[in-house]
Design a protein around this motif. Structure first.
Motif, PDB file in Angstrom:
ATOM      1  N   VAL A  19      10.348  57.152 -41.587  1.00  0.00           N
ATOM      2  CA  VAL A  19       9.841  57.173 -42.965  1.00  0.00           C
ATOM      3  C   VAL A  19      10.682  58.105 -43.831  1.00  0.00           C
ATOM      4  CG1 VAL A  19       7.825  57.677 -44.401  1.00  0.00           C
ATOM      5  CG2 VAL A  19       7.518  56.663 -42.138  1.00  0.00           C
ATOM      6  N   VAL A  20      11.096  59.228 -43.265  1.00  0.00           N
ATOM      7  CA  VAL A  20      11.990  60.168 -43.937  1.00  0.00           C
ATOM      8  C   VAL A  20      13.170  60.396 -43.005  1.00  0.00           C
ATOM      9  CG1 VAL A  20      12.251  62.493 -44.891  1.00  0.00           C
ATOM     10  CG2 VAL A  20      10.086  61.258 -45.179  1.00  0.00           C
ATOM     11  N   ASP A  21      14.385  60.205 -43.558  1.00  0.00           N
ATOM     12  CA  ASP A  21      15.573  60.117 -42.705  1.00  0.00           C
ATOM     13  C   ASP A  21      16.595  61.197 -43.048  1.00  0.00           C
ATOM     14  OD1 ASP A  21      17.564  59.286 -41.013  1.00  0.00           O
ATOM     15  OD2 ASP A  21      17.808  57.296 -41.881  1.00  0.00           O
ATOM     16  N   HIS A  22      16.577  62.317 -42.285  1.00  0.00           N
ATOM     17  CA  HIS A  22      17.550  63.408 -42.428  1.00  0.00           C
ATOM     18  C   HIS A  22      17.729  63.817 -43.897  1.00  0.00           C
ATOM     19  CE1 HIS A  22      18.517  61.837 -38.396  1.00  0.00           C
ATOM     20  NE2 HIS A  22      18.861  63.090 -38.143  1.00  0.00           N
ATOM     21  N   LEU A  23      16.650  64.259 -44.480  1.00  0.00           N
ATOM     22  CA  LEU A  23      16.604  64.583 -45.901  1.00  0.00           C
ATOM     23  C   LEU A  23      17.055  66.018 -46.159  1.00  0.00           C
ATOM     24  CD1 LEU A  23      15.709  63.554 -48.712  1.00  0.00           C
ATOM     25  CD2 LEU A  23      13.445  64.475 -48.216  1.00  0.00           C
ATOM     26  N   ASP A  24      18.081  66.166 -46.991  1.00  0.00           N
ATOM     27  CA  ASP A  24      18.555  67.478 -47.439  1.00  0.00           C
ATOM     28  C   ASP A  24      18.251  67.588 -48.929  1.00  0.00           C
ATOM     29  OD1 ASP A  24      19.609  68.182 -44.928  1.00  0.00           O
ATOM     30  OD2 ASP A  24      21.487  67.159 -45.371  1.00  0.00           O
ATOM     31  N   LEU A  25      17.161  68.240 -49.237  1.00  0.00           N
ATOM     32  CA  LEU A  25      16.656  68.334 -50.606  1.00  0.00           C
ATOM     33  C   LEU A  25      16.837  69.767 -51.104  1.00  0.00           C
ATOM     34  CD1 LEU A  25      15.086  66.246 -52.425  1.00  0.00           C
ATOM     35  CD2 LEU A  25      12.994  67.402 -51.692  1.00  0.00           C
ATOM     36  N   THR A  26      17.261  69.924 -52.354  1.00  0.00           N
ATOM     37  CA  THR A  26      17.423  71.251 -52.950  1.00  0.00           C
ATOM     38  C   THR A  26      16.802  71.254 -54.341  1.00  0.00           C
ATOM     39  OG1 THR A  26      19.517  71.588 -51.772  1.00  0.00           O
ATOM     40  CG2 THR A  26      19.044  73.058 -53.612  1.00  0.00           C
ATOM     41  N   VAL A  27      15.766  72.080 -54.516  1.00  0.00           N
ATOM     42  CA  VAL A  27      15.080  72.176 -55.807  1.00  0.00           C
ATOM     43  C   VAL A  27      15.341  73.562 -56.385  1.00  0.00           C
ATOM     44  CG1 VAL A  27      12.870  72.096 -57.000  1.00  0.00           C
ATOM     45  CG2 VAL A  27      13.301  70.555 -55.062  1.00  0.00           C
ATOM     46  N   PRO A  28      16.149  73.658 -57.457  1.00  0.00           N
ATOM     47  CA  PRO A  28      16.460  74.965 -58.044  1.00  0.00           C
ATOM     48  C   PRO A  28      15.236  75.590 -58.718  1.00  0.00           C
ATOM     49  CG  PRO A  28      18.027  73.270 -58.748  1.00  0.00           C
ATOM     50  CD  PRO A  28      16.871  72.567 -58.115  1.00  0.00           C
ATOM     51  N   GLN A  29      15.280  76.894 -58.855  1.00  0.00           N
ATOM     52  CA  GLN A  29      14.187  77.610 -59.502  1.00  0.00           C
ATOM     53  C   GLN A  29      14.159  77.313 -61.000  1.00  0.00           C
ATOM     54  OE1 GLN A  29      14.138  81.770 -58.569  1.00  0.00           O
ATOM     55  NE2 GLN A  29      12.620  82.280 -60.111  1.00  0.00           N
ATOM     56  N   GLY A  30      12.944  77.194 -61.543  1.00  0.00           N
ATOM     57  CA  GLY A  30      12.765  77.090 -62.985  1.00  0.00           C
ATOM     58  C   GLY A  30      13.002  75.725 -63.583  1.00  0.00           C
ATOM     59  N   CYS A  31      12.985  74.668 -62.763  1.00  0.00           N
ATOM     60  CA  CYS A  31      13.240  73.329 -63.286  1.00  0.00           C
ATOM     61  C   CYS A  31      12.029  72.429 -63.076  1.00  0.00           C
ATOM     62  CB  CYS A  31      14.462  72.702 -62.601  1.00  0.00           C
ATOM     63  SG  CYS A  31      14.160  72.197 -60.883  1.00  0.00           S
ATOM     64  N   VAL A  32      12.068  71.268 -63.721  1.00  0.00           N
ATOM     65  CA  VAL A  32      11.185  70.163 -63.368  1.00  0.00           C
ATOM     66  C   VAL A  32      12.057  69.157 -62.623  1.00  0.00           C
ATOM     67  CG1 VAL A  32       9.683  68.325 -64.175  1.00  0.00           C
ATOM     68  CG2 VAL A  32       9.725  70.497 -65.390  1.00  0.00           C
ATOM     69  N   TYR A  33      11.754  68.976 -61.351  1.00  0.00           N
ATOM     70  CA  TYR A  33      12.567  68.133 -60.473  1.00  0.00           C
ATOM     71  C   TYR A  33      11.847  66.808 -60.291  1.00  0.00           C
ATOM     72  CZ  TYR A  33      15.340  66.882 -56.276  1.00  0.00           C
ATOM     73  OH  TYR A  33      16.152  66.261 -55.359  1.00  0.00           O
ATOM     74  N   GLY A  34      12.496  65.724 -60.685  1.00  0.00           N
ATOM     75  CA  GLY A  34      11.930  64.398 -60.538  1.00  0.00           C
ATOM     76  C   GLY A  34      12.312  63.781 -59.204  1.00  0.00           C
ATOM     77  N   PHE A  35      11.320  63.551 -58.362  1.00  0.00           N
ATOM     78  CA  PHE A  35      11.526  62.962 -57.034  1.00  0.00           C
ATOM     79  C   PHE A  35      11.189  61.485 -57.163  1.00  0.00           C
ATOM     80  CE2 PHE A  35      10.262  63.300 -52.296  1.00  0.00           C
ATOM     81  CZ  PHE A  35      11.584  63.151 -51.905  1.00  0.00           C
ATOM     82  N   LEU A  36      12.217  60.647 -57.251  1.00  0.00           N
ATOM     83  CA  LEU A  36      12.055  59.273 -57.695  1.00  0.00           C
ATOM     84  C   LEU A  36      12.324  58.269 -56.586  1.00  0.00           C
ATOM     85  CD1 LEU A  36      14.102  59.666 -61.006  1.00  0.00           C
ATOM     86  CD2 LEU A  36      11.669  60.062 -60.640  1.00  0.00           C
ATOM     87  N   GLY A  37      11.660  57.136 -56.698  1.00  0.00           N
ATOM     88  CA  GLY A  37      11.885  56.055 -55.752  1.00  0.00           C
ATOM     89  C   GLY A  37      10.715  55.096 -55.754  1.00  0.00           C
ATOM     90  N   PRO A  38      10.906  53.905 -55.185  1.00  0.00           N
ATOM     91  CA  PRO A  38       9.830  52.901 -55.176  1.00  0.00           C
ATOM     92  C   PRO A  38       8.712  53.309 -54.240  1.00  0.00           C
ATOM     93  CG  PRO A  38      11.655  52.162 -53.826  1.00  0.00           C
ATOM     94  CD  PRO A  38      12.128  53.423 -54.503  1.00  0.00           C
ATOM     95  N   ASN A  39       7.586  52.637 -54.350  1.00  0.00           N
ATOM     96  CA  ASN A  39       6.492  52.870 -53.407  1.00  0.00           C
ATOM     97  C   ASN A  39       6.974  52.623 -51.986  1.00  0.00           C
ATOM     98  OD1 ASN A  39       4.498  53.496 -55.333  1.00  0.00           O
ATOM     99  ND2 ASN A  39       4.104  51.327 -55.724  1.00  0.00           N
ATOM    100  N   GLY A  40       6.595  53.512 -51.069  1.00  0.00           N
ATOM    101  CA  GLY A  40       7.017  53.381 -49.692  1.00  0.00           C
ATOM    102  C   GLY A  40       8.363  54.007 -49.381  1.00  0.00           C
ATOM    103  N   ALA A  41       8.965  54.707 -50.363  1.00  0.00           N
ATOM    104  CA  ALA A  41      10.287  55.301 -50.149  1.00  0.00           C
ATOM    105  C   ALA A  41      10.240  56.535 -49.260  1.00  0.00           C
ATOM    106  CB  ALA A  41      10.933  55.660 -51.488  1.00  0.00           C
ATOM    107  N   GLY A  42       9.046  57.149 -49.120  1.00  0.00           N
ATOM    108  CA  GLY A  42       8.921  58.366 -48.318  1.00  0.00           C
ATOM    109  C   GLY A  42       8.616  59.607 -49.124  1.00  0.00           C
ATOM    110  N   LYS A  43       8.331  59.429 -50.413  1.00  0.00           N
ATOM    111  CA  LYS A  43       8.103  60.586 -51.291  1.00  0.00           C
ATOM    112  C   LYS A  43       6.844  61.355 -50.893  1.00  0.00           C
ATOM    113  CE  LYS A  43       7.773  58.220 -55.120  1.00  0.00           C
ATOM    114  NZ  LYS A  43       7.717  56.889 -54.493  1.00  0.00           N
ATOM    115  N   SER A  44       5.724  60.658 -50.739  1.00  0.00           N
ATOM    116  CA  SER A  44       4.462  61.330 -50.416  1.00  0.00           C
ATOM    117  C   SER A  44       4.529  62.016 -49.052  1.00  0.00           C
ATOM    118  CB  SER A  44       3.297  60.335 -50.442  1.00  0.00           C
ATOM    119  OG  SER A  44       3.080  59.837 -51.752  1.00  0.00           O
TER     120      SER A  44
END
Length: 308
Positions: A19-44
């Motif tokens: 469902v989630v495949d070797h994800l390297d995610l980086t969210v900088p401080q002080g931003c609004v980060y949009g985590f985008l993708g279709p339903n079933g992409a693995g976001k939730s």
């Protein structure tokens, strides 16, 4: 400055399905980060792993500069607010009463209630029963609950889902201002890619559990450049110039004086216009086309989650 969220090779599988495949995610401080993708992409699933609600199959999560584990999970989550499922509450109680219960459960001073009500624009409706609230108001009450205790990180899973256009617009404005109004970094997911342009500064695009793009919203402009529509007085002469330069153009049947060119850098386009003018083709109009986020997403994927 240390990112608020970092994941390293984060994976999650259910019954042999990744469902989630070797994800390297980086969210900088002080931003609004949009985590985008279709339903079933693995976001939730990713968000639940960030909150320790789901255990990863592999990889690691860092929140607020610390590797998330069973020993520090409670302490880190006290600094994190979230709205993952549809907001729940006691419908027979007022918003203020609901927030008082949540504050007590979180061990937060009740004096924080007025602040969060003001942030989500519910002060005037604070003493109304939640059962009388619209869906948008309930969503904002859910965010107010997440904001109790002044968290450094706010994780919101599709907070605009099911809202009417007015509710979506109100939510956009609220979230876009969140880093300034609350000091919290925001990670927000959505499958409605176009609406995110108005509230995020950083973007991650996920499909089939893989991260296809991550970076500033402005960096998507290199994917947003579309073709060029060129209107000329002499299409035949213009076509000869383009052919000599190895540029493939398409003529529109309903607009024989308009040529559709592939995307090209500004410098190359300026040189081409000069050459066309010198040939006597007579350039009378030039329109650069751009893609919206939905079109960019399609250009990033081939339907199998691979980068195009």
């Amino acid at each position: 400055m240390k990112p608020v969220i970092e994941t390293h090779g984060l994976c999650k599988s259910y019954g042999g399905r990744t469902v989630v495949d070797h994800l390297d995610l980086t969210v900088p401080q002080g931003c609004v980060y949009g985590f985008l993708g279709p339903n079933g992409a693995g976001k939730s699933t990713t968000m639940k792993m960030l909150l320790g609600l789901v255990h990863p199959t592999g990889g690691s999560v860092e929140l607020l500069g610390h590797t998330l584990n069973e020993e520090n999970r409670i302490g880190l989550l006290r600094q994190t607010g979230s709205l993952i499922e549809s907001p729940s509450g006691y419908l027979h109680l007022t918003a203020r009463e609901n927030l008082a219960i949540a504050a007590d459960l979180k061990g937060v001073e009740r004096r924080d209630i007025d602040r969060v009500l003001d942030v989500v624009h519910l002060t005037s409706a604070a003493n109304r029963k939640v059962g009388q609230y619209s869906l948008g108001m309930k969503q904002r009450l859910g965010i107010a609950t997440a904001l109790l205790g002044s968290p450094k990180l706010l994780i919101l899973d599709e907070p605009t889902n099911g809202l009417d256009p007015a509710g979506i617009q109100e939510m956009r404005s609220l979230i876009a201002a969140m880093p300034e109004s609350t000091g919290a970094t925001v990670l927000i997911s959505s499958h409605l890619l176009g609406e995110m342009e108005q509230m995020v500064s950083q973007v991650g695009i996920l499909n089939h559990g893989k991260l296809l793009f991550e970076g500033p919203l402005a960096a998507l402009q290199r994917h947003a450049r579309g073709g060029v529509l060129l209107r000329v007085l002499d299409a035949q002469r213009a076509a000869a110039v383009l052919q000599a330069q190895g540029i493939r153009a398409v003529t529109r049947p309903v607009q024989p004086d308009t040529l559709e060119l592939p995307p090209m850098p500004d410098e190359a386009l300026a040189a081409l216009v000069g050459a066309l003018a010198g040939s006597g083709a007579g350039v009378v109009g030039l329109t650069s086309q751009t893609k919206n986020l939905e079109e960019i997403f399609l250009s990033l994927t081939k339907g199998d989650g691979e980068v195009a």
